[in-house]
Scaffold this motif. Structure first.
Motif, PDB file in Angstrom:
ATOM      1  N   VAL A 203       0.829  -1.213   0.000  1.00  0.00           N
ATOM      2  CA  VAL A 203       0.000   0.000   0.000  1.00  0.00           C
ATOM      3  C   VAL A 203       0.861   1.259   0.000  1.00  0.00           C
ATOM      4  N   VAL A 204       0.367   2.288  -0.693  1.00  0.00           N
ATOM      5  CA  VAL A 204       1.034   3.590  -0.724  1.00  0.00           C
ATOM      6  C   VAL A 204       0.078   4.634  -0.170  1.00  0.00           C
ATOM      7  N   LEU A 205       0.568   5.441   0.772  1.00  0.00           N
ATOM      8  CA  LEU A 205      -0.196   6.561   1.311  1.00  0.00           C
ATOM      9  C   LEU A 205       0.479   7.861   0.899  1.00  0.00           C
ATOM     10  N   ARG A 206      -0.300   8.748   0.292  1.00  0.00           N
ATOM     11  CA  ARG A 206       0.197  10.071  -0.102  1.00  0.00           C
ATOM     12  C   ARG A 206      -0.679  11.122   0.558  1.00  0.00           C
ATOM     13  N   ALA A 207      -0.069  12.121   1.157  1.00  0.00           N
ATOM     14  CA  ALA A 207      -0.807  13.220   1.769  1.00  0.00           C
ATOM     15  C   ALA A 207      -0.284  14.531   1.224  1.00  0.00           C
ATOM     16  N   ASP A 208      -1.190  15.354   0.734  1.00  0.00           N
ATOM     17  CA  ASP A 208      -0.832  16.632   0.123  1.00  0.00           C
ATOM     18  C   ASP A 208      -1.368  17.758   1.004  1.00  0.00           C
ATOM     19  N   GLY A 209      -0.445  18.401   1.716  1.00  0.00           N
ATOM     20  CA  GLY A 209      -0.819  19.514   2.573  1.00  0.00           C
ATOM     21  C   GLY A 209      -0.603  20.864   1.943  1.00  0.00           C
ATOM     22  N   VAL A 245     -15.208   9.755  -3.667  1.00  0.00           N
ATOM     23  CA  VAL A 245     -14.114  10.576  -4.184  1.00  0.00           C
ATOM     24  C   VAL A 245     -13.745  10.032  -5.564  1.00  0.00           C
ATOM     25  N   ASN A 246     -13.979  10.845  -6.572  1.00  0.00           N
ATOM     26  CA  ASN A 246     -13.789  10.419  -7.959  1.00  0.00           C
ATOM     27  C   ASN A 246     -14.539   9.120  -8.249  1.00  0.00           C
ATOM     28  N   GLY A 247     -15.717   9.016  -7.672  1.00  0.00           N
ATOM     29  CA  GLY A 247     -16.597   7.902  -7.961  1.00  0.00           C
ATOM     30  C   GLY A 247     -16.349   6.636  -7.172  1.00  0.00           C
ATOM     31  N   THR A 248     -15.331   6.635  -6.319  1.00  0.00           N
ATOM     32  CA  THR A 248     -15.043   5.444  -5.528  1.00  0.00           C
ATOM     33  C   THR A 248     -15.165   5.771  -4.040  1.00  0.00           C
ATOM     34  N   ALA A 249     -15.192   4.711  -3.209  1.00  0.00           N
ATOM     35  CA  ALA A 249     -15.397   4.892  -1.778  1.00  0.00           C
ATOM     36  C   ALA A 249     -14.290   5.744  -1.167  1.00  0.00           C
ATOM     37  N   GLY A 250     -14.689   6.757  -0.431  1.00  0.00           N
ATOM     38  CA  GLY A 250     -13.732   7.641   0.227  1.00  0.00           C
ATOM     39  C   GLY A 250     -14.341   8.215   1.477  1.00  0.00           C
ATOM     40  N   ALA A 251     -13.768   9.305   1.952  1.00  0.00           N
ATOM     41  CA  ALA A 251     -14.251   9.911   3.187  1.00  0.00           C
ATOM     42  C   ALA A 251     -13.833  11.375   3.239  1.00  0.00           C
ATOM     43  N   VAL A 252     -14.564  12.125   4.050  1.00  0.00           N
ATOM     44  CA  VAL A 252     -14.171  13.496   4.375  1.00  0.00           C
ATOM     45  C   VAL A 252     -14.109  13.607   5.892  1.00  0.00           C
ATOM     46  N   ALA A 253     -13.187  14.413   6.378  1.00  0.00           N
ATOM     47  CA  ALA A 253     -13.107  14.723   7.804  1.00  0.00           C
ATOM     48  C   ALA A 253     -13.646  16.131   7.995  1.00  0.00           C
ATOM     49  N   VAL A 254     -14.699  16.260   8.774  1.00  0.00           N
ATOM     50  CA  VAL A 254     -15.344  17.551   9.010  1.00  0.00           C
ATOM     51  C   VAL A 254     -15.086  17.969  10.450  1.00  0.00           C
ATOM     52  N   ILE A 255     -14.432  19.105  10.613  1.00  0.00           N
ATOM     53  CA  ILE A 255     -14.107  19.639  11.938  1.00  0.00           C
ATOM     54  C   ILE A 255     -14.538  21.102  11.981  1.00  0.00           C
ATOM     55  N   GLY A 256     -15.302  21.452  12.999  1.00  0.00           N
ATOM     56  CA  GLY A 256     -15.754  22.836  13.134  1.00  0.00           C
ATOM     57  C   GLY A 256     -16.604  23.308  11.966  1.00  0.00           C
ATOM     58  N   ARG A 258     -16.263  22.602   8.868  1.00  0.00           N
ATOM     59  CA  ARG A 258     -15.510  22.723   7.624  1.00  0.00           C
ATOM     60  C   ARG A 258     -14.840  21.393   7.274  1.00  0.00           C
ATOM     61  N   VAL A 259     -14.642  21.191   5.976  1.00  0.00           N
ATOM     62  CA  VAL A 259     -13.929  19.995   5.531  1.00  0.00           C
ATOM     63  C   VAL A 259     -12.445  20.198   5.811  1.00  0.00           C
ATOM     64  N   PHE A 260     -11.926  19.377   6.697  1.00  0.00           N
ATOM     65  CA  PHE A 260     -10.516  19.469   7.087  1.00  0.00           C
ATOM     66  C   PHE A 260      -9.631  18.637   6.172  1.00  0.00           C
ATOM     67  N   ALA A 261     -10.164  17.518   5.677  1.00  0.00           N
ATOM     68  CA  ALA A 261      -9.381  16.630   4.815  1.00  0.00           C
ATOM     69  C   ALA A 261     -10.328  15.780   3.984  1.00  0.00           C
ATOM     70  N   VAL A 262      -9.823  15.337   2.842  1.00  0.00           N
ATOM     71  CA  VAL A 262     -10.526  14.395   1.976  1.00  0.00           C
ATOM     72  C   VAL A 262      -9.613  13.195   1.790  1.00  0.00           C
ATOM     73  N   MET A 263     -10.177  12.003   1.925  1.00  0.00           N
ATOM     74  CA  MET A 263      -9.398  10.771   1.786  1.00  0.00           C
ATOM     75  C   MET A 263      -9.960   9.926   0.648  1.00  0.00           C
ATOM     76  N   PHE A 278      -6.007  14.621   1.011  1.00  0.00           N
ATOM     77  CA  PHE A 278      -5.921  16.045   0.678  1.00  0.00           C
ATOM     78  C   PHE A 278      -6.208  16.828   1.953  1.00  0.00           C
ATOM     79  N   ASN A 279      -5.236  17.560   2.445  1.00  0.00           N
ATOM     80  CA  ASN A 279      -5.479  18.418   3.605  1.00  0.00           C
ATOM     81  C   ASN A 279      -4.924  19.817   3.372  1.00  0.00           C
ATOM     82  N   ASP A 280      -4.968  20.230   2.121  1.00  0.00           N
ATOM     83  CA  ASP A 280      -4.560  21.582   1.729  1.00  0.00           C
ATOM     84  C   ASP A 280      -5.792  22.480   1.799  1.00  0.00           C
ATOM     85  N   PRO A 281      -5.874  23.368   2.788  1.00  0.00           N
ATOM     86  CA  PRO A 281      -7.085  24.188   2.940  1.00  0.00           C
ATOM     87  C   PRO A 281      -7.373  25.070   1.738  1.00  0.00           C
ATOM     88  N   ASP A 282      -6.351  25.416   0.964  1.00  0.00           N
ATOM     89  CA  ASP A 282      -6.577  26.245  -0.218  1.00  0.00           C
ATOM     90  C   ASP A 282      -7.415  25.529  -1.263  1.00  0.00           C
TER      91      ASP A 282
END
Length: 294
Positions: A203-209, A245-256, A258-263, A278-282
């Motif tokens: 497995v590969v995990l990539r996180a873009d902040g 996310v792009n048509g496949t199973a994913g998740a969003v993290a909602v804090i306060g 707002r969407v804090f991250a998309v997985m 994706f955790n780049d607020p921009d």
């Protein structure tokens, strides 16, 4: 009248541009440039306007990709620690809206978009236009200044890269969701062994902040390494809500509110092979957190 004609083709052109560029903003810019070129051109003798517009959009995107290289932006490479993920298309479990559906036509998930970023501009154009949008090689060849036979080879190289690095995810969305739910259940419980079980060994995990120092960019490999990272994110897992996310199973993290991250997840043979975070607020500001209310 010409504007009405163009608008009928806009969703298709935006889908082409998104596959080519991986950026929703740049895709919109490319479609706008295609519109301007359409306005300036006499198309009365064009037999297939849709095909003509597709090749024009392809040329615009090719120029944008080449300008990235000129500016020193390199394609994402597995050996490169810098991670810049393509823009995700995020929708609630009820499904994408009509505009998102047009973008996702024939999509096999975000993993393909990530691999497309590793192709040369010419390979990407040949593969995307031919394999994803059925444009003949005779029409693509002038864009890359190659013969049709050489253009076919470009597409073939791109196809091999995609097939090798982005295996087709399981078609069963419920099965995908079961794997993702099992991942988060294990993360919430801090169950390392259960995490390793649901992850593919490679497995590969990539996180873009993005450019934000408090949201680091990460590239991890291997089930045990990724599982160790996931157990550290137990508190974030409490805020996770299911999404597509792009048509496949994913998740969003909602804090306060707002969407804090998309997985985004790729699930192959019931195991998770890639996790893209994706955790780049921009790039998350435009996602409506209310669409993912529990």
């Amino acid at each position: 009248m010409s504007e009405e004609v163009f608008e009928r083709h806009r969703p298709h052109l935006r889908a082409v541009a998104y596959r080519m560029l991986g950026s929703l903003t740049e895709a919109d810019d490319a479609v706008q440039e295609t519109w301007l070129r359409y306005q300036r051109t006499d198309t009365s003798d064009v037999e297939n306007l849709g095909a003509w517009l597709t090749t024009v959009a392809g040329r615009v995107c090719l120029n944008l990709l080449r300008s990235r290289t000129t500016r020193g932006e390199v394609p994402l490479d597995d050996s490169e620690p810098e991670v810049r993920l393509p823009d995700p298309i995020v929708s609630p479990l009820s499904g994408p809206d009509p505009e998102q559906e047009a973008l996702l036509a024939d999509s096999v998930g975000l993993a393909m978009q990530v691999v497309l970023d590793t192709l040369s501009p010419a390979e990407r154009l040949a593969f995307v236009l031919h394999d994803l949008f059925a444009v003949p090689f005779d029409d693509i060849a002038p864009l890359v200044e190659r013969s049709p036979a050489a253009t076919r080879q470009l597409a073939s190289r791109g196809r091999r890269r995609v097939q090798d690095a982005a295996p087709t995810p399981d078609a069963d969305l419920a099965g995908q969701r079961a794997a993702v739910d099992a991942f988060y259940a294990a993360a919430r419980d801090g169950d390392f062994d259960a995490l390793v079980t649901v992850l593919d060994p490679e497995v590969v995990l990539r996180a873009d902040g993005g450019a934000h120092p408090t949201r680091p960019t990460v590239l991890l490999r291997g089930a045990r390494t990724v599982a160790g990272q996931a157990t550290l994110a137990r508190r974030l897992a409490q805020h996770v809500r299911p999404a597509l996310v792009n048509g496949t199973a994913g998740a969003v993290a909602v804090i306060g509110g707002r969407v804090f991250a998309v997985m985004a997840f790729t699930v192959v043979d019931r195991r998770i092979t890639t996790i893209d975070i994706f955790n780049d607020p921009d790039r998350l500001g435009g996602i409506d957190a209310g669409a993912f209310a529990i």
